[in-house]
Design an enzyme around this catalytic site. Structure first.
Site, mmCIF file in Angstrom:
data_model
loop_
_atom_site.group_PDB
_atom_site.id
_atom_site.type_symbol
_atom_site.label_atom_id
_atom_site.label_comp_id
_atom_site.label_asym_id
_atom_site.label_seq_id
_atom_site.Cartn_x
_atom_site.Cartn_y
_atom_site.Cartn_z
ATOM 1 N N ARG A 1 -3.789 -5.196 -0.788
ATOM 2 C CA ARG A 1 -2.862 -4.113 -0.557
ATOM 3 C C ARG A 1 -1.529 -4.708 -0.170
ATOM 4 O O ARG A 1 -1.451 -5.538 0.729
ATOM 5 C CB ARG A 1 -3.364 -3.206 0.549
ATOM 6 C CG ARG A 1 -2.376 -2.119 0.827
ATOM 7 C CD ARG A 1 -2.914 -0.982 1.619
ATOM 8 N NE ARG A 1 -1.900 0.071 1.618
ATOM 9 C CZ ARG A 1 -2.152 1.359 1.705
ATOM 10 N NH1 ARG A 1 -3.391 1.759 1.819
ATOM 11 N NH2 ARG A 1 -1.185 2.241 1.692
ATOM 12 N N MET B 1 -0.937 -0.652 -5.097
ATOM 13 C CA MET B 1 0.452 -1.016 -5.353
ATOM 14 C C MET B 1 1.360 -0.182 -4.473
ATOM 15 O O MET B 1 1.928 0.800 -4.914
ATOM 16 C CB MET B 1 0.771 -0.766 -6.826
ATOM 17 C CG MET B 1 -0.295 -1.357 -7.731
ATOM 18 S SD MET B 1 0.155 -1.308 -9.442
ATOM 19 C CE MET B 1 0.139 0.423 -9.743
ATOM 20 N N ASP B 2 1.490 -0.589 -3.231
ATOM 21 C CA ASP B 2 2.200 0.202 -2.238
ATOM 22 C C ASP B 2 3.566 -0.397 -1.957
ATOM 23 O O ASP B 2 3.727 -1.608 -1.918
ATOM 24 C CB ASP B 2 1.352 0.196 -0.955
ATOM 25 C CG ASP B 2 1.733 1.310 -0.036
ATOM 26 O OD1 ASP B 2 1.261 1.295 1.106
ATOM 27 O OD2 ASP B 2 2.507 2.179 -0.455
ATOM 28 N N GLY B 3 4.564 0.450 -1.730
ATOM 29 C CA GLY B 3 5.845 -0.065 -1.258
ATOM 30 C C GLY B 3 6.973 -0.007 -2.262
ATOM 31 O O GLY B 3 8.026 -0.581 -2.028
#
Lengths: 263, 363
Positions: A207, A37-39
């Site tokens: 991702r 869970m990037d960003g």
């Protein structure tokens, strides 16, 4: 009047989602999905919001993604919540993340939470000793409370690094096999000492935010999983990205099965 | 009755035609209208994206700095250029040169290494952002050969040519370590004739390239489970490693019979032996210790900065497990024999655009 319209719209959404999932389940479905869970921070900066709200938006996206996954019938979902490397960030940020996690973990125990709706069994994977006492206690409580559920499984990786997991597994297998011949240590000995052995290997690793790297997540388990890198930031992820990933998975599935049968 | 038989045949033909359709669109099975439509949309969308990326690629000059939300798809989708070049190579591969000399890959010549001069980097690449260690999974030789209508061993031979070109480029552009995935533990299940061919090709290539490598200051190391390799190959490997062990310009690591899990397992066994001998305590086992026991300890940069996989597969296939913790992954659509210089430049440019934070925050 507005409430009724909204309810009606929600019913229509739910129905159309069910139809879509029926179509998807005609083909092979993955059993285990993993998310990085990037960003979240980039999202907050992009929208001009304050610093912590990116993570809150990320959490609501996570809840809806879990709902879609479990409705579709995917049994295992793993998420990368917090890495050991993230402890290197500014202390205030780490503290606010820990507070948010504590709040959300406690909310999992509520009656109306998603855990009871879908019968989720929750595991917390990682070096829990690195967390502060409150979070650790809450995590263990949730694990104990959901131990009886068996329909679907959620694995939350907090204070997790894949290299750290491998080190712990190596330590344990050294201790186990201390009295026996060293040459007899096999792959299964390391694998059964891994914390992630409660779930099969992921079929898909998704991702968000466009980066194409593993960032020390599930290195051992993703040897044969498909890696998808979506350009959208995590709070912007929606149903269409999930459907996209699954459709792509289905396309290459037959070729993969053929290769696996050869093995 | 004859009429009935004709109707049956017609129905069978129609069903057969449908199966062909379903097989191409979503891998076979009965015809489901909804599923068919969704998969059609998927293919159309892929093609649409591909066309948009082509347009973008041509419109944006390489000198302009990348926009803030860099779109990886621009580099990952197959290029129109490569398609017509593939067509050209299909035509060329049937020229008389093919007889007796083997098949050539698209972009490389049969000539050995050119002189070891420093070549200036192509436009768009910055020397200070070049990766120190590049890893490559050379996938797609068999499929390339099938597309060209050749035998799989021709594909492997073309793959060796392509590898030669990449090694040359790495030497010229200052990349210090290049790891290639030649043969995996999973590949042992292939037909024996193919395995024998691959290993003998490897032996022959090592023997013939030894001189050029030594001349160009390239050091070769072989990693992997050598217990199943034939003795002649082991002898050649030892000889090559001995001769090139002091070279400094480029270190070429070839992974034969290697898999990431096997590497961690043998590190674990080594550590367990050391614990048993009393050299270290169990509590002292940490990441640095494991790193020292892994087979990639032959180099001082064991972690790749960039991993390239050709042939469009989106997975790592158990290559370099531990070492890929923070590696940037690049997936190329073309097959390995077609990858060549253009593909490599694209991969390097994509790498240079990325922001690497290693879990921290980019301030």
């Amino acid at each position: 009047m507005g409430g009724e319209v909204r309810q009606l719209l929600e019913q229509i959404h739910r129905f159309s989602r069910r139809c879509l999932f029926r179509v998807l389940s005609m083909g092979p479905l993955p059993t285990h999905l993993a998310f990085i869970m990037d960003g979240n921070r980039r999202y907050a900066k992009k929208r001009g919001l304050e610093d912590g709200s990116g993570h809150k938006a990320g959490f609501s996206t996570l809840m809806s993604m879990l709902q879609y996954c479990y409705e579709l019938g995917i049994k295992y979902v793993t998420i990368y919540a917090f890495s050991i490397d993230n402890f290197r960030r500014k202390p205030e940020e780490v503290q606010s993340l820990m507070d948010l996690m504590l709040e959300k973990i406690k909310s999992l125990l509520d009656e109306e939470s998603i855990v009871h709706e879908y019968g989720i069994r929750v595991y917390f994977i990682g070096n829990l000793g690195l967390l502060n006492d409150q979070v650790r206690a809450a995590a263990e409580e949730v694990m104990k409370a959901t131990a009886k559920n068996s329909r679907v499984v959620l694995l939350v990786c907090v204070a997790y690094n894949s290299t750290d997991e491998i080190v712990q597994a190596v330590k344990r297998s050294c201790v186990d096999k201390a009295d026996r011949d060293v040459e007899r240590i096999q792959l299964v000995d390391i694998e059964e000492n891994m914390q992630m052995s409660v779930a099969p290997e992921p079929d898909i690793l998704i991702r968000s935010s466009g980066e194409t790297r593993l960032s020390n997540f599930l290195l051992w388990q993703t040897g044969n999983s498909q890696l998808f890198s979506l350009d959208a930031l995590w709070p912007e992820i929606g149903l269409r990205h999930l459907v996209w990933a699954i459709l792509n998975f289905q396309r290459s599935h037959s070729y993969l099965e053929k290769r696996k049968k050869q093995l | 009755e004859h009429h009935h038989h004709r109707i049956q045949q017609h129905r069978q033909k129609r069903r057969h035609r449908f199966q062909y359709l379903t097989r191409t669109i979503y891998g076979g099975g009965w015809f489901h209208p909804l599923r068919f439509i969704t998969q059609c949309f998927l293919s159309l969308h892929n093609h649409h994206n591909f066309l948009i990326n082509q347009f973008n690629k041509r419109m944006i000059s390489l000198r302009v700095p990348a926009p803030s939300s860099f779109n990886l798809q621009r580099f990952n989708s197959g290029a129109l250029e490569r398609r017509w070049k593939l067509g050209r190579d299909c035509f060329l591969s049937f020229t008389p040169n093919r007889i007796g000399l083997g098949v050539r890959a698209a972009k490389s010549e049969m000539a050995p290494f050119t002189a070891a001069e420093e070549e200036t980097l192509p436009e768009g690449l910055q020397p200070e952002l070049m990766p120190k260690h590049v890893a490559v999974i050379m996938d797609g030789n068999g499929r390339w050969a099938k597309n060209q209508g050749l035998q799989p061993w021709d594909g492997h031979r073309a793959g060796v040519e392509a590898l030669r070109e990449i090694v040359e480029l790495c030497g010229k552009w200052g990349i210090q370590v290049l790891t290639v995935f030649a043969f995996s533990t999973d590949n042992w299940i292939r037909p024996k004739i193919e395995i024998d061919f691959l290993l003998s090709l490897f032996e022959r290539t090592l023997k013939s390239e030894l001189e050029t490598l030594a001349k160009n200051n390239v050091r070769i190391s072989i990693i992997g489970d050598s217990s199943k390799l034939p003795n002649s190959l082991l002898k050649v490997i030892n000889e090559v490693e001995e001769v090139t062990k002091n070279n400094t310009r480029l270190q070429l690591i070839v992974a034969v019979g290697y898999s990431g899990k096997y590497d961690v397992l043998q590190a674990c066994r080594g550590i367990a032996q050391r614990v048993k001998d009393g050299e270290i305590e169990v509590e002292e086992i940490d990441e640095i210790l494991i790193e020292q026991e892994l087979e990639t300890n032959v180099t001082e940069f064991p972690y790749p900065d960039l991993l390239i996989r050709t042939s469009g597969e989106l997975r790592v296939s158990n290559f370099l497990l531990w070492q890929l913790a923070y590696t940037e992954l690049f997936f190329a659509q073309e097959m390995w024999p077609d990858f060549g210089r253009n593909g490599f430049v694209e991969a390097l440019m994509s790498f240079q655009q990325r922001q690497r934070r290693f879990g921290g925050r980019k301030s």
